[in-house]
Scaffold this motif. Structure first.
Motif, PDB file in Angstrom:
ATOM      1  N   ASN A 157       0.883  -1.140   0.070  1.00  0.00           N
ATOM      2  CA  ASN A 157      -0.024   0.011  -0.140  1.00  0.00           C
ATOM      3  C   ASN A 157       0.683   1.239   0.123  1.00  0.00           C
ATOM      4  OD1 ASN A 157      -2.135  -1.701   0.064  1.00  0.00           O
ATOM      5  ND2 ASN A 157      -2.404  -1.571   2.385  1.00  0.00           N
ATOM      6  N   VAL A 158       2.118   1.186  -0.316  1.00  0.00           N
ATOM      7  CA  VAL A 158       2.994   2.381  -0.286  1.00  0.00           C
ATOM      8  C   VAL A 158       3.666   2.477  -1.706  1.00  0.00           C
ATOM      9  CG1 VAL A 158       5.257   3.108   0.865  1.00  0.00           C
ATOM     10  CG2 VAL A 158       3.695   1.892   2.362  1.00  0.00           C
ATOM     11  N   ILE A 159       3.735   3.837  -2.115  1.00  0.00           N
ATOM     12  CA  ILE A 159       4.337   4.184  -3.079  1.00  0.00           C
ATOM     13  C   ILE A 159       5.427   5.026  -2.898  1.00  0.00           C
ATOM     14  CG2 ILE A 159       4.128   5.448  -5.416  1.00  0.00           C
ATOM     15  CD1 ILE A 159       1.461   4.392  -5.476  1.00  0.00           C
ATOM     16  N   VAL A 160       6.571   4.828  -3.137  1.00  0.00           N
ATOM     17  CA  VAL A 160       7.790   5.938  -3.215  1.00  0.00           C
ATOM     18  C   VAL A 160       8.040   6.613  -4.520  1.00  0.00           C
ATOM     19  CG1 VAL A 160      10.157   6.314  -2.793  1.00  0.00           C
ATOM     20  CG2 VAL A 160       8.932   4.572  -1.168  1.00  0.00           C
ATOM     21  N   VAL A 161       8.006   7.853  -4.428  1.00  0.00           N
ATOM     22  CA  VAL A 161       8.202   8.849  -5.500  1.00  0.00           C
ATOM     23  C   VAL A 161       9.483   9.136  -5.693  1.00  0.00           C
ATOM     24  CG1 VAL A 161       7.450  10.620  -7.040  1.00  0.00           C
ATOM     25  CG2 VAL A 161       5.791   9.574  -5.202  1.00  0.00           C
ATOM     26  N   SER A 162      10.268   9.335  -6.739  1.00  0.00           N
ATOM     27  CA  SER A 162      11.730   9.676  -7.009  1.00  0.00           C
ATOM     28  C   SER A 162      11.786  11.145  -6.638  1.00  0.00           C
ATOM     29  CB  SER A 162      12.098   9.399  -8.325  1.00  0.00           C
ATOM     30  OG  SER A 162      11.620  10.145  -9.421  1.00  0.00           O
ATOM     31  N   ILE A 163      13.098  11.693  -6.575  1.00  0.00           N
ATOM     32  CA  ILE A 163      13.270  13.110  -6.296  1.00  0.00           C
ATOM     33  C   ILE A 163      13.390  13.741  -7.648  1.00  0.00           C
ATOM     34  CG2 ILE A 163      14.654  14.824  -5.061  1.00  0.00           C
ATOM     35  CD1 ILE A 163      15.708  12.449  -3.562  1.00  0.00           C
ATOM     36  N   PRO A 164      12.479  14.964  -7.785  1.00  0.00           N
ATOM     37  CA  PRO A 164      12.798  15.747  -9.040  1.00  0.00           C
ATOM     38  C   PRO A 164      14.020  16.329  -9.104  1.00  0.00           C
ATOM     39  CG  PRO A 164      10.654  16.124  -7.907  1.00  0.00           C
ATOM     40  CD  PRO A 164      11.451  15.170  -6.988  1.00  0.00           C
ATOM     41  N   ASP A 165      14.509  16.502 -10.232  1.00  0.00           N
ATOM     42  CA  ASP A 165      15.979  17.315 -10.477  1.00  0.00           C
ATOM     43  C   ASP A 165      15.603  18.857 -10.752  1.00  0.00           C
ATOM     44  OD1 ASP A 165      18.393  18.055 -11.095  1.00  0.00           O
ATOM     45  OD2 ASP A 165      18.849  16.506 -12.524  1.00  0.00           O
ATOM     46  N   THR A 169      15.924  23.616 -13.778  1.00  0.00           N
ATOM     47  CA  THR A 169      15.024  24.908 -13.613  1.00  0.00           C
ATOM     48  C   THR A 169      15.736  26.058 -13.738  1.00  0.00           C
ATOM     49  OG1 THR A 169      15.313  25.084 -11.336  1.00  0.00           O
ATOM     50  CG2 THR A 169      13.436  23.599 -12.135  1.00  0.00           C
ATOM     51  N   PRO A 170      15.450  27.314 -14.142  1.00  0.00           N
ATOM     52  CA  PRO A 170      16.002  28.526 -14.067  1.00  0.00           C
ATOM     53  C   PRO A 170      16.836  28.647 -12.635  1.00  0.00           C
ATOM     54  CG  PRO A 170      14.112  28.875 -14.981  1.00  0.00           C
ATOM     55  CD  PRO A 170      13.979  27.621 -14.495  1.00  0.00           C
ATOM     56  N   PHE A 171      16.279  28.340 -11.551  1.00  0.00           N
ATOM     57  CA  PHE A 171      16.829  28.553 -10.270  1.00  0.00           C
ATOM     58  C   PHE A 171      18.050  27.556 -10.353  1.00  0.00           C
ATOM     59  CE2 PHE A 171      17.855  27.034  -5.973  1.00  0.00           C
ATOM     60  CZ  PHE A 171      17.979  28.246  -5.269  1.00  0.00           C
ATOM     61  N   GLY A 172      17.767  26.393 -10.626  1.00  0.00           N
ATOM     62  CA  GLY A 172      18.843  25.337 -10.446  1.00  0.00           C
ATOM     63  C   GLY A 172      20.202  25.538 -11.545  1.00  0.00           C
ATOM     64  N   GLN A 173      20.023  26.416 -12.386  1.00  0.00           N
ATOM     65  CA  GLN A 173      20.861  26.622 -13.419  1.00  0.00           C
ATOM     66  C   GLN A 173      21.800  27.808 -13.000  1.00  0.00           C
ATOM     67  OE1 GLN A 173      21.789  25.425 -17.023  1.00  0.00           O
ATOM     68  NE2 GLN A 173      20.553  23.684 -15.821  1.00  0.00           N
ATOM     69  N   ALA A 174      21.193  28.547 -12.060  1.00  0.00           N
ATOM     70  CA  ALA A 174      22.075  29.523 -11.371  1.00  0.00           C
ATOM     71  C   ALA A 174      22.637  29.288  -9.954  1.00  0.00           C
ATOM     72  CB  ALA A 174      21.071  30.735 -11.384  1.00  0.00           C
ATOM     73  N   PHE A 175      22.386  28.155  -9.399  1.00  0.00           N
ATOM     74  CA  PHE A 175      22.801  27.747  -8.196  1.00  0.00           C
ATOM     75  C   PHE A 175      23.693  26.412  -8.393  1.00  0.00           C
ATOM     76  CE2 PHE A 175      22.403  24.950  -4.402  1.00  0.00           C
ATOM     77  CZ  PHE A 175      22.704  25.800  -3.487  1.00  0.00           C
ATOM     78  N   GLY A 176      25.222  26.673  -7.707  1.00  0.00           N
ATOM     79  CA  GLY A 176      25.709  25.638  -7.735  1.00  0.00           C
ATOM     80  C   GLY A 176      26.286  25.183  -9.134  1.00  0.00           C
ATOM     81  N   ASN A 177      26.482  23.970  -8.939  1.00  0.00           N
ATOM     82  CA  ASN A 177      26.915  23.345 -10.438  1.00  0.00           C
ATOM     83  C   ASN A 177      25.820  22.345 -10.837  1.00  0.00           C
ATOM     84  OD1 ASN A 177      27.875  21.441 -12.499  1.00  0.00           O
ATOM     85  ND2 ASN A 177      30.028  21.825 -12.005  1.00  0.00           N
ATOM     86  N   PRO A 178      25.000  22.725 -11.855  1.00  0.00           N
ATOM     87  CA  PRO A 178      23.845  22.024 -12.254  1.00  0.00           C
ATOM     88  C   PRO A 178      24.166  20.510 -12.709  1.00  0.00           C
ATOM     89  CG  PRO A 178      23.837  24.069 -13.403  1.00  0.00           C
ATOM     90  CD  PRO A 178      25.105  24.153 -12.673  1.00  0.00           C
ATOM     91  N   THR A 179      25.307  20.245 -13.111  1.00  0.00           N
ATOM     92  CA  THR A 179      25.840  19.026 -13.266  1.00  0.00           C
ATOM     93  C   THR A 179      26.031  18.122 -12.188  1.00  0.00           C
ATOM     94  OG1 THR A 179      26.641  19.441 -15.409  1.00  0.00           O
ATOM     95  CG2 THR A 179      27.649  17.478 -14.569  1.00  0.00           C
ATOM     96  N   THR A 181      24.703  19.000  -9.281  1.00  0.00           N
ATOM     97  CA  THR A 181      23.455  18.738  -8.649  1.00  0.00           C
ATOM     98  C   THR A 181      22.673  17.399  -9.214  1.00  0.00           C
ATOM     99  OG1 THR A 181      23.068  20.960  -8.274  1.00  0.00           O
ATOM    100  CG2 THR A 181      21.044  19.794  -8.385  1.00  0.00           C
ATOM    101  N   SER A 182      22.673  17.298 -10.431  1.00  0.00           N
ATOM    102  CA  SER A 182      21.810  15.933 -11.157  1.00  0.00           C
ATOM    103  C   SER A 182      22.455  14.978 -10.723  1.00  0.00           C
ATOM    104  CB  SER A 182      22.019  16.188 -12.775  1.00  0.00           C
ATOM    105  OG  SER A 182      21.080  17.516 -13.135  1.00  0.00           O
ATOM    106  N   GLN A 183      23.882  14.831 -10.822  1.00  0.00           N
ATOM    107  CA  GLN A 183      24.730  13.368 -10.357  1.00  0.00           C
ATOM    108  C   GLN A 183      24.240  13.096  -8.904  1.00  0.00           C
ATOM    109  OE1 GLN A 183      28.713  14.701 -10.984  1.00  0.00           O
ATOM    110  NE2 GLN A 183      28.582  14.218 -13.223  1.00  0.00           N
ATOM    111  N   GLU A 184      23.993  14.360  -7.969  1.00  0.00           N
ATOM    112  CA  GLU A 184      23.897  13.715  -6.583  1.00  0.00           C
ATOM    113  C   GLU A 184      22.313  13.373  -6.349  1.00  0.00           C
ATOM    114  OE1 GLU A 184      27.340  16.739  -4.539  1.00  0.00           O
ATOM    115  OE2 GLU A 184      25.118  17.183  -4.220  1.00  0.00           O
ATOM    116  N   ILE A 185      21.454  14.081  -7.324  1.00  0.00           N
ATOM    117  CA  ILE A 185      20.229  13.439  -7.271  1.00  0.00           C
ATOM    118  C   ILE A 185      19.972  12.220  -7.631  1.00  0.00           C
ATOM    119  CG2 ILE A 185      17.761  14.029  -8.377  1.00  0.00           C
ATOM    120  CD1 ILE A 185      18.528  15.935  -6.441  1.00  0.00           C
TER     121      ILE A 185
END
Length: 248
Positions: A157-165, A169-179, A181-185
């Motif tokens: 009865n449980v569903i785990v949903v993956s984390i969005p990347d 997003t515009p914010f994500g492109q300006a924050f840190g290193n997007p590449t 970020t995606s690797q860590e996600i």
């Protein structure tokens, strides 16, 4: 007068023969055929309770309350199930929550163990805030165990949903290193998926949807960071078949 006497005699003779030879055989009568009704049997109303655990992606930061994915999922189930059925959804989530925050909130709210379906989406703030990955390795399984307990003790009865990347997003492109970020996600999602597979828990991947955010800006909310109502509707398209099967 003679004719009448003769009839009487014949009648008596026939009756006497019948008595002497036993009762006559009765013709075989067919068994009654049940009559089928054109009416369908009455539908018994069912009531379903959903619990969604998470962070800003669950509470629906920057979108309306009915736009967030737990409510969209509930509304989709209402449209799928018989009209006599009812659905309710409870949400334990806040923007900025890590796995530790969610564990603490659960301890404070102490949900019941009567839910028919529980969703869990957590971990982005562990990554965003630079928490040790080992913390997620310890606390994610603990949260899954609690989710199972809330779902009447049934892992199905449980569903785990993956984390969005959010790198897409515009914010994500300006924050840190997007590449990075995606690797860590990916690291977080790979751990969560492997844990779910090993423990026969449904894991639904929606990360690829959010990785279209730069080419399809309609997938990003007005804050340039979180998923939009449109993105959440695509989440629900993937969640709905699993949710429907589990509740049926």
């Amino acid at each position: 007068m003679k004719i009448r006497v003769l009839v009487v005699v014949l009648s008596v003779s026939i009756f006497s023969c019948t008595l002497d030879g036993g009762l006559p055989d009765m013709p075989n009568m067919p068994n009654p055929v049940p009559v089928e009704s054109d009416e369908d049997p009455p539908v018994i109303p069912q009531s379903y309770q959903i619990l969604s655990l998470g962070d800003s992606y669950t509470i629906g930061q920057s979108v309306c309350e009915t736009c967030r994915f737990p409510v969209q999922l509930k509304d989709s189930l209402v449209a799928t199930f018989p009209v006599v059925d009812s659905f309710s959804v409870d949400v334990i989530a806040q923007t900025g929550w890590t796995t530790t925050s969610l564990l603490n909130a659960i301890a404070d709210e102490n949900p019941t163990n009567t839910y028919d379906l529980v969703t869990l989406l957590i971990g982005v703030n562990n990554q965003f805030q630079g928490r040790p990955f080992s913390l997620y390795e310890d606390e994610f399984p603990a949260l899954v165990t609690k989710a199972i307990n809330f779902a009447q003790g049934d892992a199905n009865n449980v569903i785990v949903v993956s984390i969005p990347d959010y790198a897409f997003t515009p914010f994500g492109q300006a924050f840190g290193n997007p590449t990075v970020t995606s690797q860590e996600i990916d690291q977080y999602n790979n751990f969560a998926e492997s844990y779910c597979v090993a423990n026969a828990i449904t894991f639904v991947n929606i990360t690829d949807i959010t990785r279209e955010g730069l080419v399809n800006t309609a997938l990003v909310a007005e804050d340039n960071l979180h998923p939009s109502e449109v993105a959440y509707s695509l989440f629900v398209e993937r969640l709905l078949p699993f949710a429907t099967t589990k509740l049926q």
